[in-house]
Design an enzyme around this catalytic site. Structure first.
Site, PDB file in Angstrom:
ATOM      1  N   GLY A   1      -6.028  13.758  50.937  1.00 28.01           N
ATOM      2  CA  GLY A   1      -5.172  13.441  49.789  1.00 28.01           C
ATOM      3  C   GLY A   1      -5.232  11.967  49.437  1.00 28.01           C
TER       4      GLY A   1
ATOM      5  N   ALA B   1      -3.092   9.608  50.216  1.00 30.94           N
ATOM      6  CA  ALA B   1      -2.727   8.757  51.368  1.00 30.94           C
ATOM      7  C   ALA B   1      -3.917   8.572  52.303  1.00 30.94           C
ATOM      8  CB  ALA B   1      -1.551   9.374  52.115  1.00 30.94           C
TER       9      ALA B   1
ATOM     10  N   SER C   1      -8.668  19.408  56.120  1.00 32.42           N
ATOM     11  CA  SER C   1      -9.071  20.800  55.933  1.00 32.42           C
ATOM     12  C   SER C   1      -8.933  21.175  54.472  1.00 32.42           C
ATOM     13  CB  SER C   1      -8.187  21.723  56.777  1.00 32.42           C
ATOM     14  OG  SER C   1      -8.389  23.065  56.405  1.00 32.42           O
TER      15      SER C   1
ATOM     16  N   ILE D   1      -5.864  23.251  53.553  1.00 36.09           N
ATOM     17  CA  ILE D   1      -4.503  22.691  53.469  1.00 36.09           C
ATOM     18  C   ILE D   1      -4.382  21.904  52.169  1.00 36.09           C
ATOM     19  CG2 ILE D   1      -2.814  21.135  54.529  1.00 36.09           C
ATOM     20  CD1 ILE D   1      -4.134  21.747  57.235  1.00 36.09           C
TER      21      ILE D   1
ATOM     22  N   GLU E   1       1.715  11.025  40.333  1.00 37.18           N
ATOM     23  CA  GLU E   1       0.816  10.842  39.187  1.00 37.18           C
ATOM     24  C   GLU E   1       1.141   9.613  38.348  1.00 37.18           C
ATOM     25  OE1 GLU E   1       1.366  14.682  37.418  1.00 37.18           O
ATOM     26  OE2 GLU E   1      -0.516  15.427  38.235  1.00 37.18           O
ATOM     27  N   ALA E   2       2.289   9.000  38.575  1.00 35.42           N
ATOM     28  CA  ALA E   2       2.641   7.775  37.838  1.00 35.42           C
ATOM     29  C   ALA E   2       2.688   6.626  38.830  1.00 35.42           C
ATOM     30  CB  ALA E   2       3.988   7.946  37.143  1.00 35.42           C
TER      31      ALA E   2
ATOM     32  N   LYS F   1       0.280   3.289  31.519  1.00 31.51           N
ATOM     33  CA  LYS F   1       1.741   3.356  31.648  1.00 31.51           C
ATOM     34  C   LYS F   1       2.326   1.962  31.459  1.00 31.51           C
ATOM     35  CE  LYS F   1       5.486   4.216  34.859  1.00 31.51           C
ATOM     36  NZ  LYS F   1       5.866   4.538  36.241  1.00 31.51           N
TER      37      LYS F   1
ATOM     38  N   GLU G   1      11.091   5.972  40.300  1.00 29.46           N
ATOM     39  CA  GLU G   1      10.476   4.720  39.837  1.00 29.46           C
ATOM     40  C   GLU G   1       8.998   4.643  40.215  1.00 29.46           C
ATOM     41  OE1 GLU G   1      11.285   2.273  37.943  1.00 29.46           O
ATOM     42  OE2 GLU G   1      13.452   2.486  37.615  1.00 29.46           O
TER      43      GLU G   1
ATOM     44  N   ILE H   1       2.888   6.214  45.450  1.00 24.85           N
ATOM     45  CA  ILE H   1       1.550   5.691  45.754  1.00 24.85           C
ATOM     46  C   ILE H   1       1.635   4.220  46.158  1.00 24.85           C
ATOM     47  CG2 ILE H   1      -0.698   5.120  44.708  1.00 24.85           C
ATOM     48  CD1 ILE H   1      -0.570   7.855  43.309  1.00 24.85           C
TER      49      ILE H   1
END
Length: 507
Positions: A18, A20, A43, A46, A53-54, A82, A344, A348
Site C-alpha cells: 500500500g 505506507a 500479499s 490482502i 486520496e487527499a 488541491k 484535514e 499520508i
C-alpha cells in the site's frame, strides 16, 4: 545473553504494501541507498484501506526528494490539484468556510494581517477574511497554475488529490527500480528472539523465511507486528473524536474538476468528496452510537452528486495512536501506528513524517533507547497536535439539530486546545507550537470559520489612520484579484501536464 543494541542495522524488512509500505521503501532506499538492504513483503490477496486520496503541501517535497516528475505523477495517479478544503454545515447548517493552504493578506512584522482586517470590520469594512486569500479565489473560480512569486503573499501553495492505489503502484515501480526486493506472500508466523523479544524472522505461507534487523509494520489496522506480536498498547482517543466508522464509495466524475476537497457535515459525522481525473472519491465518517450503518449508508448515497461506481465499503476504526510507535525493533508506519479521521487530509502526511523521523534517527550502529525514546516523543507530540486541530472543528459548532453535534460541544478539551481557543477569543492571538503541522493561517481560518470572533485586536493597528487602513486593504484586495485573472482553468492545467507527460514518458 544476546544484546540486539550491538547489531548494526543492515537489513530492513517492511511488512505490508500500500501507500505506507511502498512510500517507506522508496524513501529509505533513496536516502540510505546501498548502506541498507530493503525487503518488502506483501500479499496480492490482502487489500488496502486506501482512504488517503487527499493530501497537504508537504507531499510535494517528498515527491521531489524521490526525483518524481510532477507531470508523470499527475498522469499516472489520476491526480488533480488541491488548494483548500471547503467545510459545509460545520458551524451551522447552510453555512460554509474554507481552510485553504494560502494566507489572507500578507504577513506583517509584529502583527498578523487579520488584526488589521478585524479593526476594519469594526469600521464597517465588508470584505470577509477569505477575499484576501489567493487560494480561496482560485478554488472558487476553478483556476490554477504554479506561481513562482517573489512575494509569498502572491504564491499559491497546493497539494494533490490522487488515487491512493495508483500512487502505491507508482511507488512500487520506483522502489523496485532502485533495488528494493519484493516478496509475495502472507505472513504465517513471526519468530522472536527468546532473550530480547525482538523480531527475527517472518515465515511466509510459501515456506520462505525472511530475517531482518529492523522491521517496519505497514499491515494496517491489525498491526500484525507492533500489536498482535509485540502488544505495544494503544491510546484510545474516542472520548475526544468519537467517530468510529466510515463508508467509502467512488462515483462518476464531474464535467469540470474542483480544485478543493469538500467536507460536508451531516447528522452524526461528515462526508468527504474528493475530485480525481477519472472519478470522485466519496465517504461518510460517522459515530455508530448516534446512527446505524444502514442510516449512514443511506445518507451517503442520497448525497452523491454523481452516479455511484460501486457499493460502499465499510471501515471500522478506533481513533487514537499506538502507545509506542517504535517498540523493540519494530516501527509502526501508517494505520498500524494509529488513526486520526481524514478531516484535514493528514493520513499520508503521517506516513511520510514517520519515515522522515526514522531517517533522522536511523539506527545504523544498533537500536538504542535514546533513538527509540526520541522517535516516540516526537511522534506523540505530532499526533496530539493534529488531534487538537481536528477536535477544534467539532467543539465550537453551533448546531442544535442533532444529539451528536450538541454532545460534541460538551467534550472535555485538552488543556493545549483550551488555551489556544481562549487566547484567540480574547485578542486574536494565534499560538502555534514548535513543529505544529498547521500554520497560524490554518488555525485562524478554522477558529474564525467556526464562529469564534476575538474581543480585541493588536494595538499596533491603531497606528494607521482609518484612511490608510482602507487604502491598504483596498490595494491588497486588488492585487490578489489581479493575480487570479492570469491563471488558466484547473482542468486546462491538468490537461497540459498530461500532454507533457505523454511526450516525455510514453506509456
Amino acid at each position: 545473553m544476546h544484546n540486539p543494541q550491538q547489531n548494526p542495522v543492515k537489513h530492513v524488512v517492511i511488512a505490508g504494501g500500500g501507500t505506507a509500505g511502498w512510500l517507506t521503501a522508496a524513501l529509505l532506499k533513496k536516502v540510505l541507498n546501498q548502506a541498507v538492504k530493503i525487503t518488502l513483503v506483501e500479499s496480492e490477496a490482502i487489500g488496502t484501506v486506501g482512504v488517503g486520496e487527499a493530501t497537504i503541501p508537504p507531499i510535494r517535497l517528498v515527491n521531489q526528494v524521490l526525483g518524481i516528475d510532477e507531470a508523470q505523477f499527475i498522469r499516472d495517479t489520476k491526480a488533480t490539484v488541491k488548494l483548500a478544503i471547503r467545510f459545509e454545515n460545520w458551524k451551522t447548517q447552510g453555512e460554509h468556510y474554507y481552510h485553504t493552504f494560502g494566507n489572507a493578506g500578507k504577513t506583517m512584522a509584529f502583527c498578523h494581517f487579520h488584526h488589521y482586517w478585524m479593526k476594519a470590520k469594526t469600521l464597517g469594512h465588508e470584505a470577509d477574511l477569505w477575499q484576501y486569500d489567493l487560494n480561496y479565489h482560485a478554488a472558487e473560480a476553478g483556476k490554477f497554475a504554479q506561481i513562482n512569486a517573489k512575494d509569498p503573499a502572491f504564491s499559491i501553495p497546493f497539494a494533490y488529490h490522487f488515487d491512493a492505489s495508483l500512487y502505491a503502484k507508482f511507488l512500487r515501480k520506483l522502489s523496485e527500480q532502485m533495488g528494493v526486493v519484493r516478496c509475495e506472500g502472507k505472513i504465517q508466523h513471526v519468530q522472536r528472539c527468546y532473550d530480547s523479544g525482538y523480531i527475527e524472522t517472518l515465515h511466509l505461507d510459501s515456506g520462505q523465511k525472511i530475517s531482518g534487523d529492523l522491521f517496519i509494520d505497514c499491515t494496517g489496522f491489525r498491526g500484525l507486528l507492533i500489536n498482535q506480536t509485540l502488544g505495544a498498547g494503544y491510546d484510545d482517543w474516542s472520548h475526544l473524536l468519537p467517530c468510529d466508522s466510515a463508508l467509502a464509495v467512488p462515483s462518476e466524475r464531474h464535467t469540470s474538476t474542483a480544485a478543493y476537497t469538500r467536507s460536508i457535515a451531516h447528522e452524526a459525522g461528515w462526508q468527504w468528496r474528493i475530485p480525481l481525473q477519472h472519478r470522485n472519491g466519496n465517504g461518510h465518517v460517522y459515530c455508530s452510537r448516534y446512527i446505524s450503518d444502514t442510516q449512514a449508508q443511506d445518507t451517503l448515497m442520497a448525497n452523491l452528486d454523481t452516479k455511484p461506481l460501486g457499493d460502499p465499503k465499510l471501515i471500522k476504526f478506533t481513533t487514537g495512536r499506538r502507545r509506542q510507535q517504535w517498540y523493540k525493533n519494530v516501527v509502526a508506519i501508517g494505520l498500524s501506528s494509529g488513526f486520526l479521521e481524514p478531516l484535514e487530509s493528514t493520513s499520508i502526511h503521517l506516513i511520510q513524517s514517520a519515515i522522515v523521523r526514522l531517517l533522522q534517527l536511523f539506527p545504523h550502529q544498533g537500536i538504542t533507547p535514546h533513538l527509540v525514546n526520541e522517535y516516540n516523543s516526537q511522534s506523540t507530540l505530532e499526533f496530539e497536535q493534529i488531534r487538537d486541530f481536528l477536535v477544534l472543528h467539532y467543539v465550537v459548532n453551533e448546531r442544535n439539530d442533532s444529539a451528536f453535534w450538541r454532545d460534541m460541544r460538551s467534550i472535555s478539551l485538552p488543556d493545549s486546545l483550551q488555551h489556544k481557543i481562549a487566547l484567540f477569543k480574547e485578542n486574536g492571538t494565534l499560538v502555534r507550537e514548535q513543529n505544529d503541522l498547521f500554520l497560524e493561517s490554518s488555525w485562524l481560518q478554522v477558529l474564525y470559520g467556526q464562529g469564534i470572533v476575538p474581543n480585541d485586536y493588536h494595538g499596533l493597528v491603531d497606528s494607521l489612520s482609518q484612511q490608510d487602513l482602507n487604502n491598504m486593504l483596498t490595494k491588497m484586495l486588488a492585487l490578489k484579484k489581479e493575480a487570479l485573472h492570469k491563471l488558466p482553468s484547473h482542468d486546462d492545467y491538468i490537461a497540459r501536464m498530461i500532454e507533457y507527460a505523454n511526450k516525455k514518458f510514453p506509456a
